[in-house]
Each structure stands twice: as C-alpha cells, then as structure tokens.
Motif scaffolding. Structure first.
Motif, PDB file in Angstrom:
ATOM      1  N   MET A 151       0.711  -1.167  -0.053  1.00  0.00           N
ATOM      2  CA  MET A 151      -0.007  -0.049   0.145  1.00  0.00           C
ATOM      3  C   MET A 151       0.949   1.454   0.080  1.00  0.00           C
ATOM      4  O   MET A 151       2.012   1.318   0.681  1.00  0.00           O
ATOM      5  N   LYS A 152       0.550   2.331  -0.743  1.00  0.00           N
ATOM      6  CA  LYS A 152       1.257   3.412  -0.747  1.00  0.00           C
ATOM      7  C   LYS A 152       0.208   4.409   0.161  1.00  0.00           C
ATOM      8  O   LYS A 152      -0.966   4.911  -0.356  1.00  0.00           O
ATOM      9  N   ASP A 190      -4.331  -1.914   9.568  1.00  0.00           N
ATOM     10  CA  ASP A 190      -5.570  -2.512   9.787  1.00  0.00           C
ATOM     11  C   ASP A 190      -5.661  -4.042   8.923  1.00  0.00           C
ATOM     12  O   ASP A 190      -6.636  -4.786   9.222  1.00  0.00           O
ATOM     13  N   TYR A 191      -4.679  -4.219   8.093  1.00  0.00           N
ATOM     14  CA  TYR A 191      -4.614  -5.553   7.656  1.00  0.00           C
ATOM     15  C   TYR A 191      -3.570  -6.433   8.131  1.00  0.00           C
ATOM     16  O   TYR A 191      -2.958  -7.465   7.746  1.00  0.00           O
ATOM     17  N   ARG A 232     -12.686  -3.549  18.247  1.00  0.00           N
ATOM     18  CA  ARG A 232     -11.515  -3.088  17.673  1.00  0.00           C
ATOM     19  C   ARG A 232     -11.821  -1.647  16.709  1.00  0.00           C
ATOM     20  O   ARG A 232     -12.742  -1.410  16.639  1.00  0.00           O
ATOM     21  N   ILE A 281     -10.571   0.648  13.731  1.00  0.00           N
ATOM     22  CA  ILE A 281      -9.993   0.291  12.222  1.00  0.00           C
ATOM     23  C   ILE A 281      -9.980   1.788  11.556  1.00  0.00           C
ATOM     24  O   ILE A 281     -11.000   2.644  11.655  1.00  0.00           O
ATOM     25  N   THR A 282      -9.074   2.260  10.879  1.00  0.00           N
ATOM     26  CA  THR A 282      -8.854   3.673  10.324  1.00  0.00           C
ATOM     27  C   THR A 282     -10.162   4.001   9.225  1.00  0.00           C
ATOM     28  O   THR A 282     -10.541   2.796   8.519  1.00  0.00           O
ATOM     29  N   ALA A 287      -9.560   2.682   5.470  1.00  0.00           N
ATOM     30  CA  ALA A 287      -9.626   1.126   5.190  1.00  0.00           C
ATOM     31  C   ALA A 287     -11.094   0.648   5.171  1.00  0.00           C
ATOM     32  O   ALA A 287     -11.422   0.168   4.313  1.00  0.00           O
ATOM     33  N   GLY A 302     -11.384  -4.821  -2.345  1.00  0.00           N
ATOM     34  CA  GLY A 302     -11.684  -3.537  -1.135  1.00  0.00           C
ATOM     35  C   GLY A 302     -10.585  -3.177  -0.111  1.00  0.00           C
ATOM     36  O   GLY A 302     -10.635  -2.447   0.715  1.00  0.00           O
ATOM     37  N   LYS A 303      -9.400  -3.819  -0.575  1.00  0.00           N
ATOM     38  CA  LYS A 303      -8.092  -3.506   0.200  1.00  0.00           C
ATOM     39  C   LYS A 303      -7.710  -2.144  -0.302  1.00  0.00           C
ATOM     40  O   LYS A 303      -7.430  -2.143  -1.692  1.00  0.00           O
ATOM     41  N   VAL A 304      -6.996  -1.167   0.453  1.00  0.00           N
ATOM     42  CA  VAL A 304      -6.472   0.086  -0.012  1.00  0.00           C
ATOM     43  C   VAL A 304      -5.129  -0.156  -0.419  1.00  0.00           C
ATOM     44  O   VAL A 304      -4.256  -1.057  -0.023  1.00  0.00           O
ATOM     45  N   THR A 305      -4.815   0.297  -1.830  1.00  0.00           N
ATOM     46  CA  THR A 305      -3.594   0.052  -2.500  1.00  0.00           C
ATOM     47  C   THR A 305      -2.781   1.736  -2.469  1.00  0.00           C
ATOM     48  O   THR A 305      -1.646   1.529  -2.524  1.00  0.00           O
ATOM     49  N   PHE A 336     -15.440  -5.444   8.316  1.00  0.00           N
ATOM     50  CA  PHE A 336     -14.106  -5.886   8.896  1.00  0.00           C
ATOM     51  C   PHE A 336     -14.546  -6.790  10.155  1.00  0.00           C
ATOM     52  O   PHE A 336     -14.008  -7.609  10.399  1.00  0.00           O
ATOM     53  N   LYS A 371     -12.477 -14.816  11.823  1.00  0.00           N
ATOM     54  CA  LYS A 371     -10.935 -15.058  12.118  1.00  0.00           C
ATOM     55  C   LYS A 371     -10.822 -15.692  13.603  1.00  0.00           C
ATOM     56  O   LYS A 371     -10.032 -16.598  14.169  1.00  0.00           O
TER      57      LYS A 371
END
Ligand code: SF4
Ligand code: SF4
Lengths: 93, 255, 289
Positions: free
Chosen positions: A1-2, A46-47, C100, C102-103, C106, C140-143, C279, C286
């Motif tokens: 990720m960037k 988060d991951y 939890r 999460i930002t 995300a 849906g994962k942030v890149t 999430f 999990k």
C-alpha cells in the motif's frame, strides 16, 4: 500500500509517501531513529501488517517540521530516506 | 536626485520619496478594488507632503505583489530585492531579514551588503502570514491593535491544533466557549504563526543579526512569540512597514 | 460567527423488516464517528440489516452510543446481541463498546467495495472537514490513499464559508452553479481566506452571484482532481460524503476527469460504518477459527 501523509494547501502539496510493502521485510526500522523530529512510528495496520506511519500529530504540519532538513539551497539527503534502506519513503516537495 | 518607491502590498499601498538619500515624504492607502486608483491616492499624498510634482521625480520603482499594476512606476523590483535593499539601509548589521505582510511571509539571507543570498517564502496560504492574526482577532472580537498586547498578558501557553486559518477560527470559537481566557488564546495564535515563520527562517539559516520588517512588526504579541521561537532578539527598524517602499526608492537611486 | 452546520441532512434510521436476526450466526456492527456526523451499520450474516445517521455531538463516546442506539431502535436487538463491533472515523478510539478500531480509510474502501461492487478502484470522499482519495483492489483493500484534513479548501467547510458570504443556502449551491450563461474561469486562489476576498471583488465588479458560485465550484472541483491525480484515478470511480451530494462540484469533477462517477443505491455517507461492520465480520470469523 502507498500511504500518503500530509496535505495540500494553497501554497503547495506536502506529502510523505510510505510504500508499506517495503516495510514488511524491514526489521531495523531505521525511520524511527533516523528522523530527528521523531515523526515515524511502526504500527500493526488494519490488515495486520507491521508498517511505518507518520504520527498523527505531525500530519498537518510536515512542511514546517521537515523545514530543518530542507534548506533552500544545498539540500543534503533527507535523514529519513537515508535511514530507510528498503527505500520506502518519498517526499513530494 | 529624487526617486520614489511604491510598495503595492495585498492590503496596503505605501509610497516613499527620497531626495539624495533622505526621506522626503511617505504616503499610504488601503489597497482597494481598483489598485491603480489606490496607488494614485498614496502617491499623491506623498507628493503633496514632499511639496513636489511628479515631474520632479527622476525615477519611480514599484515593488510588492501588485507591482505590475502601479501606473506611475517606470521600473519594478521584486519584494525580496526591495526588502533586502531597504533593510540594509535601516539595519545594516542584519544578515537575516524577516518580512511579514498580510498575505505573505518571507525570510531573506543577505551577504551584509544588501545582496540577496537566499530566501524562502510562505505564500498563498493565509495560515502563514498576517491574515492569520487578523482573522483570529476577528474571531475573538478583539481589535487587531489590542490583540498583540493582549497576548503579552497571558499566563498559560496552550497549543492550537488547526493549521488552517479557517479551521483555526472554529478552534478559537470553541476555546472561547470553553471559557479559555482571551489572552491565552491570543498567545496561542501568535505562537502558532511565529512557529510557522521560524521554520521558514530556518530554511535559509538563522544568521545574526535578524531584522523584522513589514506591518506585522507592529504587533507586540507576534514579536514576542517570534523572539521566543528564534531564541534571539530581533531588530525592528523605525517605520518597519515602509522598508519595502524605501528599498524600491533606493533601487531607483542605484540604477 | 455563524455556527457550523456544514452539510444539512436529516438524522434518520432504517432497518430491514424482512430479516429475522434471531439465531443468526454472525451479527456485526460498525460505528463511524466523524467530525460532523456519526453513523452505525448492523450486518446480519453479511447482509445489511440496519443503519442510522446522526449528528456528532461534542463527545465521541456519546455520539457513538447515540448512533448505535438509533440503529438498534425497534429491532428488538440489543448491543449484547452483536457479536463483533468495530469503531472507525476520527473518534474511533473513543467508541467504548468497540472490539477493535480500524482507520476510516480502510473502512471506506471496504464499504465502497460493498456498495458499488468490486469493480470500484477509486473512491473520493468529500466530507465536512476533510477530503480523502482512496485507490483499492477488487477485494476492497487499500492500495494507495491520501487524506487532506489540514486545509479547508476542498471541504464542506470551505463551501460553507462561501455560502455564508453569498447568503445562499448551501443545499442550493449545486443547482445555482449551473444557472450561468457561460462557465467562468475558476476562482484563482485556493486558500479559502483569499478566495473569499477574490469573490468579494468579483461581486463588486458586477458578477452575478451564480457566476461567482460557478467559479468557486469549478475551483473546488479542480482542486479535488489535483488531489486525485496524486493517487491516480482508475475506473470505476465513486464519490461519497456530504459534498458528493453537491452536483455543482461533482459534475465538474466528472467533466475534468472525463469519467462519470458510479451511482449507489444506499446513503453514501454510511460507507465508512458499513466497511467497519464488514471488517467486523471478517474479524469475527478469524476469531472463531
Ligand atoms: S525530512 Fe527530516 S524531519 Fe522530515 S520526515 Fe525526513 S527526517 Fe523527519
Ligand atoms: S484554507 Fe486554510 S490551509 Fe488552506 S490555504 Fe487557506 S489558510 Fe491555508
């Protein structure tokens, strides 16, 4: 990720980009000690990956906090970039 | 030789007339909608005070953000050039010059002969210049003239989080609602702007002596915060807000 | 000073009467505490069951509780029935009942992926006090992402300042901005403070209000596009958040990019809370393994 930390205001764009894919294989976390202002920290994101980020309190004023590292002439290599051997850090200005 | 310098600032227009190196007269006006007209006002005021006519001027040089729109000018010089030249005249010992106007802040390093070696600018963001203090004094409902003095009465330093003039205004209002004393808010505002200016000055390197010019030098709260930030004293020349116009008039003489 | 109601919308809640949650395997919730509004979303076995959107008060824990209570209203469900709760948004660490945090970046990506489908790659969120640009993958994962919460330009707040200056209700800005003969050049100053001065000068020069509004919407769109370019715009593209409802800005962004933004069925303001609940579902699975 960037991950881009920083901002754009009327005067320009000030972003520090951390390519967190590089952080995964980094064990020494040079960024933490390399930055004289202590702007970096390593967190579990988060991951559930261990990555570096810019601390919240610096994100709205990095132009000013990085000023010491960025003299108008004869800019030396940035300490954060020099300390990050995987090459994860770039600055937009 | 009689020359005039016109400083076309974003908020104020200042004119200074020099005769053989002596200041003959000054004129000032608020930069209105039609800047050329405002320039004419300030210009005529100075001419009248000097008791001369325009024809007697050998040269007229304009500076400032709006320097291209001064109809009287025969030549122009950059803000940085004018500030350095003017500061050299009134504070020859200064190597670092800090010039804060309404919409811009500048830090200039000179070689000691009025020649510019390096400079840095804060512009296009109101958070980095005089407009910031103006907006905050409005939010606090305190006259700008009293705002600086008020912050000197502060007993506690509190941080400001917002780095934007717009968001800072809301922060000031919520601080007021939370019954924070006005003087502490005033100090927080001046500390915040001084911090931003100091980091800009660091980019050119802080060389003693340091001179502060521009209208913001009239604000004792800002000056105090700046000195604390720089951990040094600063020289504030008389008529510090006319140093740009003086510099332009001197450039006219030099050429 | 005018008090800050940046974007007007109704506080409301909804739940799906056709779903019986009793005995369901995975009930998860997401709460998004933003600076202006707070949302809560409840998912039952991954399906949208209930949501609420409320105003954020001065205290984050209370705002989170209020949003959650609203979403639960008339459902017969209580907080204890929810297996996993995730907090997000600016007040995420202050959600007392969250398992939890999460930002919001995300969560937004994940929520956007659910709302718009997994072809969405670029999500622009324009809120009351910030602007986020997110690039994400098919899961849906942030890149790639960036956020701008330092500067009021390009946020609802900047628009509010303008609406006040022109004495125009903020919800009318979009429509009015198209009532011009010809699209004007954008206001040249980015800074809201300086743009205000510029706008006053334009008005004195005789520009009709609508033309000034158009010039500002144009400037705002251009600014947002510049932000987007930093992360790279890829189709499909979606716009969420309060300003996403201002067609004056949205259509100009689309025009400048040459891309039409996707339309969503639901309320795009809930994207963050929805992502948080998603999430929650993944984290629940999990934890059970
Ligand atoms: S430029 Fe200097 S202050 Fe800025 S992040 Fe890098 S090391 Fe830290
Ligand atoms: S809106 Fe705020 S941060 Fe943006 S340019 Fe203006 S003062 Fe600076």
């Amino acid at each position: 990720m960037k991950a881009n930390y920083g901002y754009m205001d009327g005067s320009g764009e000030y972003y520090i980009t951390i390519d967190t894919d590089h952080c995964n294989n980094c064990s020494h976390h040079g960024c933490i000690t390399g930055c004289p202002k202590g702007m970096f920290q390593v967190i579990t994101d988060d991951y559930d990956d261990e990555v570096a980020e810019i601390k919240e309190e610096f994100r709205k004023k990095i132009k000013y906090d990085c000023a010491d590292c960025k003299p108008t002439t004869d800019r030396p290599p940035l300490p954060c970039q020099a300390a990050c051997t995987p090459g994860a850090i770039t600055h937009s200005w | 030789m009689i020359t005039a310098g016109i400083d076309m600032g974003a908020r104020s227009i200042r004119v200074l007339i020099l005769k053989d190196g002596e200041v003959l007269a000054r004129g000032e006006s608020t930069a209105g909608f039609d800047t050329a007209e405002s320039a004419e006002l300030a210009f005529n005021e100075a001419l009248e005070k000097a008791g001369i006519t325009k024809d007697q001027l050998d040269k007229i040089v304009a500076t400032g953000a709006g320097r291209e729109s001064a109809p009287q000018a025969t030549d122009t010089v950059t803000d940085v050039g004018a500030a350095a030249r003017g500061a050299h005249e009134v504070a020859p010992q200064a190597r670092t010059i800090i010039d804060i106007g309404a919409e811009e802040g500048r830090a200039i390093k000179t070689n000691g002969n009025g020649k510019v070696m390096d400079f840095a600018v804060n512009e296009k963001c109101a958070a980095g210049a005089g407009s910031f203090t103006e907006a905050m004094s409005r939010a606090l409902e305190v006259e700008l003239e009293e705002f600086g003095a008020l912050s000197l009465e502060s007993t506690e330093s509190i941080p400001m989080n917002a780095q934007c003039a717009v968001f800072a205004e809301s922060e000031v209002v919520s601080l007021l609602h939370a019954k924070t004393p006005k003087q502490d808010i005033a100090r927080a505002v001046h500390d915040a702007i001084a911090d931003r200016i100091v980091s800009m000055v660091r980019r050119v390197g802080i060389e003693p002596e340091i001179a502060l010019i521009g209208a913001v030098s009239r604000n004792p709260g800002f000056v105090d915060a700046l000195k604390r930030g720089l951990e040094r004293d600063v020289i504030i020349p008389d008529d510090a807000e006319f140093v740009g116009a003086l510099g332009a008039a001197l450039v006219a003489t030099d050429e | 000073m005018a008090e800050k109601e940046f974007w007007r919308w109704k506080e409301y809640n909804w739940h799906d009467e056709n779903i019986d949650w009793h005995g369901c395997d995975a009930i998860t919730a997401g709460v998004d505490v933003g600076s202006v509004s707070s949302q809560a979303v409840i998912l039952v076995d991954g399906k949208l069951y209930a949501f609420a959107t409320t105003r954020t008060g001065s205290d984050s824990p209370k705002s989170a509780q209020k949003a959650m209570d609203w979403a639960l209203e008339d459902t017969g469900m209580t907080l204890d029935d929810i297996h996993y709760k995730v907090g997000t948004g600016y007040g995420r660490v202050n959600v007392p009942f969250a398992d939890r945090a999460i930002t919001e970046i995300a969560c937004h990506a994940r929520g956007g992926n659910f709302m718009y489908g997994n072809s969405v790659r670029t999500i622009l969120d324009m809120g009351g006090q910030d602007c986020k640009a997110i690039h994400c993958d098919e899961r849906g994962k942030v890149t790639n992402f960036l956020m701008n919460d330092k500067c009021a330009a390009g946020t609802g707040r900047g628009m509010e300042v303008f609406a006040n200056l022109l004495s125009v209700p903020i919800e009318d800005i979009g429509e009015l901005s198209f009532q011009v003969e010809k699209e004007p050049e954008p206001v040249s100053s980015t800074c809201v403070v300086f743009a205000k001065t510029e706008a006053s000068a334009l008005l004195r020069k005789g520009w009709p209000k609508n033309k000034v509004i158009a010039a500002y919407c144009n400037a705002m769109a251009h600014r947002v596009v510049t932000l987007l370019e930093r992360i790279g715009v890829e189709k499909d593209f979606a716009i969420t958040g309060g300003i996403g409802k201002n067609i004056g800005v949205v259509r100009r962004i689309e025009k400048e990019l040459g891309i039409t933004a996707l339309k969503a069925d639901g309320d795009t303001q809930t994207a963050g809370a929805l992502g948080a609940a998603l999430f929650g579902k993944a984290l629940l699975e999990k934890s059970r393994k």
